[in-house]
Design a protein around this motif. Sequence first.
Motif, PDB file in Angstrom:
ATOM      1  N   LYS A 291       0.836  -1.216   0.000  1.00  0.00           N
ATOM      2  CA  LYS A 291       0.000   0.000   0.000  1.00  0.00           C
ATOM      3  C   LYS A 291       0.863   1.256   0.000  1.00  0.00           C
ATOM      4  CE  LYS A 291      -4.547  -0.728   0.985  1.00  0.00           C
ATOM      5  NZ  LYS A 291      -5.144   0.541   0.720  1.00  0.00           N
ATOM      6  N   ALA A 292       2.001   1.164  -0.663  1.00  0.00           N
ATOM      7  CA  ALA A 292       2.952   2.287  -0.762  1.00  0.00           C
ATOM      8  C   ALA A 292       3.260   2.877   0.623  1.00  0.00           C
ATOM      9  CB  ALA A 292       2.415   3.362  -1.711  1.00  0.00           C
ATOM     10  N   GLY A 293       3.312   1.996   1.618  1.00  0.00           N
ATOM     11  CA  GLY A 293       3.659   2.448   2.977  1.00  0.00           C
ATOM     12  C   GLY A 293       2.532   3.184   3.679  1.00  0.00           C
ATOM     13  N   GLN A 294       1.358   3.256   3.058  1.00  0.00           N
ATOM     14  CA  GLN A 294       0.226   3.969   3.683  1.00  0.00           C
ATOM     15  C   GLN A 294      -0.592   2.994   4.530  1.00  0.00           C
ATOM     16  OE1 GLN A 294      -1.227   7.051   0.431  1.00  0.00           O
ATOM     17  NE2 GLN A 294      -0.800   5.052  -0.415  1.00  0.00           N
ATOM     18  N   LYS A 295       0.070   2.470   5.534  1.00  0.00           N
ATOM     19  CA  LYS A 295      -0.550   1.475   6.404  1.00  0.00           C
ATOM     20  C   LYS A 295      -0.275   1.913   7.824  1.00  0.00           C
ATOM     21  CE  LYS A 295       1.255  -2.511   6.034  1.00  0.00           C
ATOM     22  NZ  LYS A 295       1.852  -3.812   5.711  1.00  0.00           N
ATOM     23  N   CYS A 296      -1.313   1.907   8.653  1.00  0.00           N
ATOM     24  CA  CYS A 296      -1.104   2.342  10.040  1.00  0.00           C
ATOM     25  C   CYS A 296      -0.132   1.423  10.762  1.00  0.00           C
ATOM     26  CB  CYS A 296      -2.445   2.371  10.764  1.00  0.00           C
ATOM     27  SG  CYS A 296      -3.343   0.832  10.596  1.00  0.00           S
ATOM     28  N   THR A 297      -0.019   0.179  10.288  1.00  0.00           N
ATOM     29  CA  THR A 297       0.848  -0.792  10.951  1.00  0.00           C
ATOM     30  C   THR A 297       2.243  -0.872  10.317  1.00  0.00           C
ATOM     31  OG1 THR A 297      -0.134  -2.438   9.513  1.00  0.00           O
ATOM     32  CG2 THR A 297      -1.034  -2.291  11.737  1.00  0.00           C
ATOM     33  N   ALA A 298       2.524  -0.050   9.320  1.00  0.00           N
ATOM     34  CA  ALA A 298       3.802  -0.153   8.595  1.00  0.00           C
ATOM     35  C   ALA A 298       4.990   0.139   9.521  1.00  0.00           C
ATOM     36  CB  ALA A 298       3.807   0.825   7.425  1.00  0.00           C
ATOM     37  N   ILE A 299       6.098  -0.528   9.243  1.00  0.00           N
ATOM     38  CA  ILE A 299       7.325  -0.333  10.044  1.00  0.00           C
ATOM     39  C   ILE A 299       7.979   0.977   9.620  1.00  0.00           C
ATOM     40  CG2 ILE A 299       9.651  -1.246  10.453  1.00  0.00           C
ATOM     41  CD1 ILE A 299       8.354  -4.089   9.934  1.00  0.00           C
ATOM     42  N   ARG A 300       8.189   1.858  10.576  1.00  0.00           N
ATOM     43  CA  ARG A 300       8.818   3.162  10.296  1.00  0.00           C
ATOM     44  C   ARG A 300      10.226   3.240  10.874  1.00  0.00           C
ATOM     45  NH1 ARG A 300       4.994   4.419   6.663  1.00  0.00           N
ATOM     46  NH2 ARG A 300       2.925   4.449   7.551  1.00  0.00           N
ATOM     47  N   ARG A 301      10.510   2.455  11.926  1.00  0.00           N
ATOM     48  CA  ARG A 301      11.816   2.507  12.598  1.00  0.00           C
ATOM     49  C   ARG A 301      12.374   1.091  12.678  1.00  0.00           C
ATOM     50  NH1 ARG A 301      10.476   4.686  18.217  1.00  0.00           N
ATOM     51  NH2 ARG A 301       8.654   3.351  17.948  1.00  0.00           N
ATOM     52  N   ILE A 302      13.642   0.938  12.281  1.00  0.00           N
ATOM     53  CA  ILE A 302      14.245  -0.394  12.239  1.00  0.00           C
ATOM     54  C   ILE A 302      15.489  -0.369  13.121  1.00  0.00           C
ATOM     55  CG2 ILE A 302      15.102  -2.205  10.709  1.00  0.00           C
ATOM     56  CD1 ILE A 302      13.813  -0.420   8.366  1.00  0.00           C
ATOM     57  N   LEU A 303      15.438  -1.037  14.249  1.00  0.00           N
ATOM     58  CA  LEU A 303      16.566  -1.031  15.179  1.00  0.00           C
ATOM     59  C   LEU A 303      17.502  -2.185  14.845  1.00  0.00           C
ATOM     60  CD1 LEU A 303      14.315   0.661  16.668  1.00  0.00           C
ATOM     61  CD2 LEU A 303      15.478   0.000  18.777  1.00  0.00           C
ATOM     62  N   VAL A 304      18.768  -1.851  14.620  1.00  0.00           N
ATOM     63  CA  VAL A 304      19.734  -2.840  14.133  1.00  0.00           C
ATOM     64  C   VAL A 304      20.989  -2.792  15.008  1.00  0.00           C
ATOM     65  CG1 VAL A 304      21.150  -3.477  12.130  1.00  0.00           C
ATOM     66  CG2 VAL A 304      18.882  -2.491  11.782  1.00  0.00           C
ATOM     67  N   PRO A 305      21.491  -3.962  15.476  1.00  0.00           N
ATOM     68  CA  PRO A 305      22.752  -3.951  16.222  1.00  0.00           C
ATOM     69  C   PRO A 305      23.855  -3.314  15.362  1.00  0.00           C
ATOM     70  CG  PRO A 305      21.703  -6.098  16.369  1.00  0.00           C
ATOM     71  CD  PRO A 305      20.926  -5.315  15.357  1.00  0.00           C
ATOM     72  N   GLU A 306      24.711  -2.507  16.030  1.00  0.00           N
ATOM     73  CA  GLU A 306      25.721  -1.737  15.258  1.00  0.00           C
ATOM     74  C   GLU A 306      26.520  -2.611  14.294  1.00  0.00           C
ATOM     75  OE1 GLU A 306      27.315  -0.286  18.799  1.00  0.00           O
ATOM     76  OE2 GLU A 306      25.846   1.358  18.873  1.00  0.00           O
TER      77      GLU A 306
END
Length: 516
Positions: A291-306
């Motif tokens: 949905k081109a990212g137009q989803k209330c549940t879409a992932i906006r922040r991705i936490l990644v070990p350095e």
Amino acid sequence: MTTCLRSYVCGEWVTGTGDKSPLYNPTTEAIVAETSTEGIDFSKALAFARDEGGPALRAMTFAERGEMLVKVAKAIHEYREELIDLAIQNGGNTRSDAKFDIDGATGTLSYYGKLGQKLGAEKVLNDGETIQLTRNPRWVGQHLYTPLRGAAIHINAFNFPAWGMMEKAACALLAGMPVVTKPATSTALVAYRMAEIAIESGLLPKGSFTFIGGNPGDMLDHVDWQDVIAFTGSSDTGLMIRSRENILKHNVRVNVEADSLNAAVLGPDLETEDETYDLFLREVSKDMTQKAGQKCTAIRRILVPEDMMDAVKEDLSRELSQAPVGNPAEKGVKIGPLATARQVKDACAGLERLKEVAKPVYGDGSRGELVGVEGDKGYFFAPVLLEASDARAPAIHDREIFGPVATLIPYSGKAEEAAEILGLGRGSLVSSVYSDKADFALTMTREVAPFLGRLHLASKKVAELSAGPGVVMPTLVHGGPGRAGGGEELGGERGLTFYMQRTAVQGYQPLLEKLK
Ligand code: NAP
């Protein structure tokens, strides 16, 4: 000829007078429909729902209401292809995006239909068992749910015109409350057609389903104490609705589903060869692009070990590059346009602010290379992946960009630190943890649960079963604290209680037994 949307009020279809608002095809910018609700008497519309629809629904048992929902779902499903086509035209949905919305609507109606059939020949719900109040067993209490006597007013967001409308309607109708529903105007075509099918099926009792095809005028001024409002949309509109004088004065129940900066956390135990790492890549890229990212549940922040950041940057960029952007009607296109010109403007403004604290590692906020699109028409916005230098910069955590944009955030690999960073979002609908280590998953669960409506724990044990964090199931609650609106919908039987009053009844035990 351009379709003119009508509204269904007081048991008949009406067309608004005066100037009409256009609905666009976001791929071509052509007008596909128009609508007006001018001239509708909203006070009368609400009264009709309360006076005609309410009693008719309350006269039915859960099983009867359930059967009605199952049949409505079937009636809508027969028009699936037509609805998909309308979602492509007016929502800029790819076929797959359209199915997600439309099948979500019929699936949720069927689910609640079957739940009603299971609840059987009852009209009210008991909440738990009778409770003995003194030493004498004759004096007991029982919590009882009965449907409210008002109208359930539903105001929906533009991104899920079908599912948004029907997931709310399913709960209210099964609980025994008449629905007055309003889609977002910009993408109302699918909702309009779906409402038309449901109403024309003749399955819904008179007054139980009112459809407002656009602007709700002064409707909220006529909301009264037995009415409820369930709203999905932006925080600003949610705040405006819940703080209206008559709503505060009458203590009207308002459920708000609003903005959310959902997170995905990659556990420190994962290497690039792991199955769970592949699942992480698949689910994050799907969530960014569906949905081109137009989803209330879409992932906006991705936490990644350095120590995994370089690998994730490269692998996610590759995944994103395999999702062509363009005309959603074309085969192979995975990302259609945003729904409106305003959404593109908002996404661009959000991205500019984000760029002050994060640098793009994939995409730049342009339209990208488009498939099947002529010239510069269409509200396109190609995916952007950024990398934050400061994990705690407010711009990463406080503005939801409603498009295919996400930020990679480095962390040390400690669960407590990941949880603290996740909490900076101040309330999300859902977040996910990808790890095969039980310790990490359980610590994360304990630390982040208060910040979330739903937590998706992904590991190799469930890799082939997972539908990803973006799928809202009718069996589980949907909603979240804080920024996410503080609301809660669905969750099986829990979804009915918003539409019902819980009363503690105390009295003679044999009499209360008869309530069951
Ligand atoms: P929006 O601009 O807040 O509009 C939402 C709904 O409110 C639309 O139906 C809109 O109608 C209506 N509305 C606007 N002003 C109103 C007023 N004064 N009185 C009554 N109704 C009014 O939000 P949107 O742009 O459609 O949706 C995007 C937002 O929704 C995003 O921020 C997203 O996070 C959020 N969202 C949340 C969820 C969730 O489940 N938590 C799901 C989807 C979307 P008109 O269109 O006719 O103006």
